[in-house]
Write a protein that holds these residues in place. Sequence first.
Motif, PDB file in Angstrom:
ATOM      1  N   GLY A 184       0.268  -1.612   0.045  1.00 20.47           N
ATOM      2  CA  GLY A 184       0.054   0.000  -0.051  1.00 20.47           C
ATOM      3  C   GLY A 184       0.807   1.756   0.036  1.00 20.47           C
ATOM      4  N   PHE A 185       1.839   1.466  -0.089  1.00 25.47           N
ATOM      5  CA  PHE A 185       3.093   2.539   0.387  1.00 25.47           C
ATOM      6  C   PHE A 185       3.664   2.061  -1.107  1.00 25.47           C
ATOM      7  CE2 PHE A 185       1.331   1.521   4.868  1.00 25.47           C
ATOM      8  CZ  PHE A 185       1.252   2.662   5.199  1.00 25.47           C
ATOM      9  N   THR A 242       5.322   3.746  21.988  1.00 26.67           N
ATOM     10  CA  THR A 242       3.595   4.307  22.319  1.00 26.67           C
ATOM     11  C   THR A 242       4.203   3.247  20.880  1.00 26.67           C
ATOM     12  OG1 THR A 242       3.396   6.521  23.507  1.00 26.67           O
ATOM     13  CG2 THR A 242       2.010   5.227  22.178  1.00 26.67           C
ATOM     14  N   ARG A 243       3.058   2.214  21.035  1.00 26.58           N
ATOM     15  CA  ARG A 243       2.613   1.863  20.203  1.00 26.58           C
ATOM     16  C   ARG A 243       0.644   1.889  18.996  1.00 26.58           C
ATOM     17  NH1 ARG A 243      -0.249  -3.435  17.844  1.00 26.58           N
ATOM     18  NH2 ARG A 243       0.838  -4.204  15.757  1.00 26.58           N
ATOM     19  N   MET A 244       0.553   2.539  17.949  1.00 27.45           N
ATOM     20  CA  MET A 244      -0.715   2.740  17.780  1.00 27.45           C
ATOM     21  C   MET A 244      -1.274   2.121  17.129  1.00 27.45           C
ATOM     22  SD  MET A 244      -0.446   6.791  17.323  1.00 27.45           S
ATOM     23  CE  MET A 244      -0.488   7.207  18.896  1.00 27.45           C
ATOM     24  N   VAL A 245      -2.736   1.944  16.370  1.00 22.93           N
ATOM     25  CA  VAL A 245      -3.141   1.327  14.812  1.00 22.93           C
ATOM     26  C   VAL A 245      -4.169   2.313  14.109  1.00 22.93           C
ATOM     27  CG1 VAL A 245      -3.975  -1.135  13.723  1.00 22.93           C
ATOM     28  CG2 VAL A 245      -2.023  -1.112  15.777  1.00 22.93           C
ATOM     29  N   LYS A 246      -4.136   2.370  13.008  1.00 21.80           N
ATOM     30  CA  LYS A 246      -4.526   3.577  12.734  1.00 21.80           C
ATOM     31  C   LYS A 246      -4.601   3.552  11.234  1.00 21.80           C
ATOM     32  CE  LYS A 246      -5.277   5.880  16.837  1.00 21.80           C
ATOM     33  NZ  LYS A 246      -6.605   6.471  17.039  1.00 21.80           N
ATOM     34  N   GLY A 254      -5.848  11.041  -2.266  1.00 24.36           N
ATOM     35  CA  GLY A 254      -6.882   9.612  -1.607  1.00 24.36           C
ATOM     36  C   GLY A 254      -6.609   7.696  -1.206  1.00 24.36           C
ATOM     37  N   TRP A 255      -5.180   7.897  -1.753  1.00 33.09           N
ATOM     38  CA  TRP A 255      -5.177   5.954  -1.289  1.00 33.09           C
ATOM     39  C   TRP A 255      -5.902   5.747   0.531  1.00 33.09           C
ATOM     40  CZ3 TRP A 255      -0.927   5.533   1.699  1.00 33.09           C
ATOM     41  CH2 TRP A 255       0.431   6.726   1.126  1.00 33.09           C
ATOM     42  N   ARG A 256      -5.187   4.922   0.470  1.00 35.32           N
ATOM     43  CA  ARG A 256      -5.691   4.827   2.233  1.00 35.32           C
ATOM     44  C   ARG A 256      -5.418   3.530   2.173  1.00 35.32           C
ATOM     45  NH1 ARG A 256      -9.745   7.425   5.705  1.00 35.32           N
ATOM     46  NH2 ARG A 256      -9.675   6.501   7.728  1.00 35.32           N
ATOM     47  N   VAL A 257      -4.842   3.450   3.783  1.00 38.05           N
ATOM     48  CA  VAL A 257      -4.237   2.024   3.437  1.00 38.05           C
ATOM     49  C   VAL A 257      -4.523   1.608   5.493  1.00 38.05           C
ATOM     50  CG1 VAL A 257      -2.082   0.446   4.503  1.00 38.05           C
ATOM     51  CG2 VAL A 257      -2.118   2.432   2.731  1.00 38.05           C
ATOM     52  N   PRO A 258      -5.064   1.149   5.550  1.00 34.58           N
ATOM     53  CA  PRO A 258      -6.149   0.279   6.526  1.00 34.58           C
ATOM     54  C   PRO A 258      -5.358   0.089   7.938  1.00 34.58           C
ATOM     55  CG  PRO A 258      -6.782  -0.819   5.376  1.00 34.58           C
ATOM     56  CD  PRO A 258      -5.943  -0.554   4.477  1.00 34.58           C
ATOM     57  N   GLU A 283     -13.116   9.651   5.659  1.00 33.66           N
ATOM     58  CA  GLU A 283     -13.115   9.087   7.148  1.00 33.66           C
ATOM     59  C   GLU A 283     -11.613   9.789   7.680  1.00 33.66           C
ATOM     60  OE1 GLU A 283     -16.112   7.830   8.922  1.00 33.66           O
ATOM     61  OE2 GLU A 283     -17.298   8.438   7.501  1.00 33.66           O
ATOM     62  N   PRO A 284     -12.230   9.723   8.973  1.00 29.47           N
ATOM     63  CA  PRO A 284     -11.010  10.405  10.394  1.00 29.47           C
ATOM     64  C   PRO A 284     -10.453   9.133  10.695  1.00 29.47           C
ATOM     65  CG  PRO A 284     -13.144  12.033  10.956  1.00 29.47           C
ATOM     66  CD  PRO A 284     -13.143  10.632   9.610  1.00 29.47           C
ATOM     67  N   THR A 285      -8.703   9.313  10.594  1.00 31.35           N
ATOM     68  CA  THR A 285      -8.125   8.234  10.994  1.00 31.35           C
ATOM     69  C   THR A 285      -7.875   8.312  12.377  1.00 31.35           C
ATOM     70  OG1 THR A 285      -6.164  10.055  10.530  1.00 31.35           O
ATOM     71  CG2 THR A 285      -7.131   7.923   8.998  1.00 31.35           C
ATOM     72  N   SER A 286      -7.766   9.519  13.335  1.00 29.54           N
ATOM     73  CA  SER A 286      -7.717   9.365  14.785  1.00 29.54           C
ATOM     74  C   SER A 286      -8.760  10.093  15.889  1.00 29.54           C
ATOM     75  CB  SER A 286      -6.166   9.607  15.285  1.00 29.54           C
ATOM     76  OG  SER A 286      -5.827   9.926  15.916  1.00 29.54           O
TER      77      SER A 286
END
Length: 252
Positions: A74-75, A117-121, A128-132, A249-252
Motif C-alpha cells: 500500500g505504500f 507508544t504503539r498505535m494502529v490507525k 485519495g489512497w488509504r492504507v488501513p 473518514e477521520p483516521t484518529s
Amino acid sequence: MNSERPEEPAEPAESEGQERGTPIGRRVLLGTLGLGALGVVAAPTLQRGMESFLAGAAENDPTGLTDLLPNGGGFRYYSVTSSTPRKNAENYRLKIDGLVDRPATYTLADLRAMPQTRMVKDVQCVTGWRVPGTPFEGVRLSRLLDAAGVRSSAGAVRFTCFDGAYTESLTLDQARRADVLVALRMQDKNLGHSHGGPVRLYVAPMYFYKSAKWLSGITVTEDVQPGYWENRGYDIDAWVGNSNGRDDEPTS
C-alpha cells in the motif's frame, strides 16, 4: 514527496556530495512488471519478497518509473529530492532546539531506550489512497518537548529532515497530542530508509504529508512556519476529512 505524493515536483538540483541513484533499465522494468503480476496471484511469501524487491528498486530510481509497479503493502517510495542520505544507529542524530531551556541531541539508541507508544490507525493520503490498520510505534513527541523545557513564548514546532529539503510544522497544541509520535517502527518493523527511517514523524489525525520522513530536527518556534507542501498550496491544518477540500473518514 517526503511522506506521500500529491503532485509531481520539479526535478531538484542534486545536493553536493550525494550520488544520484542509478535508474532502472527498460528491460528490468518490463521484467519486474511481469513478476509483480505473478506475485499478486502467488503465495504470500512470494508477494512479500516482491514488495521488498520493489522497495529496493524504487530507492535507486529517481526517474519515478517504479511508480508503475504494484505494491501490495500500500505504500511506495517517494522523495522531493533526487537522492537522500542513509542514516543508521551509528550516525543518526535528532536535534531539539529553538525556544527551549534544555536543547538536546538524541541518538537512535537514546530514542529506543525511552518508553514506546504503539498505535494502529489508517493512513490517509491527500491524493485519495488509504492504507488501513497501519501500526506505528515510537516516542510521543510531547515527551521530548517536556524534556526540553518549552518556553512560555512558544506556539509551534518546526520539523526538518536529512533529505535537506522537506519541512513541516504543527502548532504546539497539535504537537502535544497523544497520537503524534517520533516514530521508530512501522508495520511492526524498524523503519527502513524507504519509509523515512530510521526516524520519522507520525501525525495520526492528519493527512500523511504532515508525517515527515527522515526526521533530523525539531525546533520550537513562536509561530507556525508553513512546510514544504503548504508552501505549494496544501493546508497547514491538515485534519483528515476536514481540510484540503476532502471529506475522508477521520483516521484518529
